[in-house]
Design a protein around this motif. Structure first.
Motif: not given
Length: 304
Positions: A216, A220, A224, A272, A284
């Motif tokens: 995860w 992210y 991003t 993040f 999420h």
């Protein structure tokens, strides 16, 4: 020992509802007698989301029906909305606790106990679905999407309705059938509720063995960057915060109990950074939908 005539669950029916129907079919008037008959244990708590003793239920069915422990957990509880956000080892333990005696361990392992997102305190239904069920099957049952936290809309018909059945409290050992409750007025909903509920209705069909914190974290970081919120090692937290607030609105986020703060300890900032704990399915969904302007959904993210 097989209980003759123990009803198999309908598609998407919660096990709570299946047990309640079994009591109606047998004319059981005593909640304790129903527990005794199904679980050989009078202290079982009637749990809606992540029930325990599922192994005992699986043993009620002939093997030819294919209703083993894994099938009952993945298709007739709310386990799928928590599983993709937990590491694999924790998921294995969670399923094991749901199979046997949990004593609250399943809710701890899933993160529900520590979550900002509250479980529903009473049963919700879709009045139109209930009418269709009665015509088609001659009885009504609880669809699991109705009980998912934050969900206010039936994907087929629109706003859900509250019922008079409270979860826990003095009736925590009672499996109450839908026929024994009053359906109250439908909820006030918005387009955000529709958007959110649609994603949960897809997520609840996913069978995931679990995704690690490292995976995860990596997702992210890539996400991003692809959405323009990362420059080198610098994450544009303020821009992300503004985007999430503007997309969903403060009132909706507050109602869902996930309005992010502007502090360093905000859940939104932590999402993040390197993941050291699990985040809820709702967090999420909110972030992935907002930052991608609705182009990426939660199931896409799980695939990635």
């Amino acid at each position: 020992l097989l209980i003759l005539g123990f009803p198999p669950p309908y598609s998407e029916e919660l096990l709570y509802s299946t047990i309640a129907r079994a009591g109606v079919h047998d004319g059981e008037t005593s909640p304790k007698q129903l527990l005794d008959r199904v679980f050989y244990n009078r202290s079982v708590i009637a749990t809606v989301d992540l029930p325990s003793h599922v192994g005992k239920l699986a043993s009620q069915y002939n093997k030819s029906l294919g209703l083993d422990l894994q099938t009952l957990v993945s298709r007739h509880t709310l386990w799928p909305i928590y599983a993709p956000f937990l590491p694999r080892e924790r998921n294995i333990r969670l399923r094991s606790w749901m199979g046997g005696i949990s004593q609250g361990a399943a809710h701890l392992a899933s993160g529900i106990v520590a979550s900002r997102v509250n479980s529903k305190s009473r049963l919700y239904v879709c009045a139109k679905c209930l009418k269709e069920q009665r015509i088609k099957f001659g009885e009504c049952f609880l669809s699991r999407i109705w009980q998912a936290p934050v969900v206010k809309i039936c994907p087929q018909h629109g706003p859900l309705s509250l019922t008079t059945i409270l979860i826990d409290g003095e009736h925590r050992h009672t499996y109450t059938a839908i026929d024994e409750t009053s359906v109250l007025g439908s909820l006030n909903t918005s387009y955000n509720d529709e958007l959110f509920s649609r994603q949960v209705s897809q997520l609840i069909l996913v069978e995931s063995e679990g995704i690690s914190h490292a995976q995860w974290t990596a997702f992210y970081k890539h996400f991003t960057s692809s959405q323009g919120y990362l420059n080198g090692l610098r994450v544009y937290h303020a821009s992300i915060h503004n985007k999430v607030i503007n997309f969903w609105g403060k009132a909706w986020l507050e109602d869902a109990s996930i309005l992010p703060s502007c502090t360093e300890t905000s859940w939104l900032k932590a999402l993040f950074r390197k993941h050291r704990k699990s985040f809820s399915f709702a967090e999420h969904i909110v972030v992935i939908t907002a930052l991608s302007n609705g182009k990426l959904n939660i199931c896409d993210a799980i695939d990635k």
